[in-house]
Design an enzyme around this catalytic site. Sequence first.
Site, short mmCIF file in Angstrom:
data_model
loop_
_atom_site.label_atom_id
_atom_site.label_comp_id
_atom_site.label_asym_id
_atom_site.label_seq_id
_atom_site.Cartn_x
_atom_site.Cartn_y
_atom_site.Cartn_z
N GLY A 5 0.84 -1.19 0.00
CA GLY A 5 0.00 0.00 0.00
C GLY A 5 0.87 1.24 0.00
CB CYS A 6 0.15 4.59 1.29
SG CYS A 6 0.93 6.19 1.52
CG PHE A 7 5.86 5.39 -0.40
CD1 PHE A 7 5.24 6.58 -0.06
CD2 PHE A 7 6.49 5.33 -1.63
CE1 PHE A 7 5.23 7.68 -0.90
CE2 PHE A 7 6.50 6.42 -2.49
CZ PHE A 7 5.86 7.60 -2.12
#
Length: 179
Positions: free
Chosen positions: A11-13
């Site tokens: 997902g989002c870093f």
Amino acid sequence: MTQAVTTLAGGCFWCLEAAFEQLDGVLSVLPGYMGGHDPRPSYEAVCRGDTGHAEVVQIVFDPAKIDFETLLTAFFTIHDPTTLNRQGHDAGTQYRSAIFFHDAGQQAVAEAMIARLNSDGIWDSPIVTEVTPASTFFVAEEYHHQYFRRNPYQGYCVAVVAPKALKLRKVFAERIKAG
């Protein structure tokens, strides 16, 4: 001191960076992109899904303090590895779940853990996490570095990043860095 590297996509870093930087033995966490075809990916192009890259974090760690299997346990704790190309409302191949292994040992540990978690029935659906050889790592733009630390009250950080970082703190309380 011996150092090792792993690269993970879940997902989002921003979420991964905020979680992993808390762990004792993790020396650095750098957001970036991996696994695509564009030789010069940008955040905007990756978010549009134009590059084939995933948002990743590259983690440098001290294997004498924290081993790869423990990092993977944390990884599977803070994201849903059963949703293909999605984490919550973030959808697209850039948000896929992937372990980009750096050697045969990491590959073996990752594949064995996925098989074990699937057989244990932890989730209702099978794990779709890719286990793929690491390729070129592209460092994300500077404004993504330490994003949660610098923007804790930004809406996405409050709603998505903070709960994941808190979950890791609770589950791995004995492994959180002092201070």
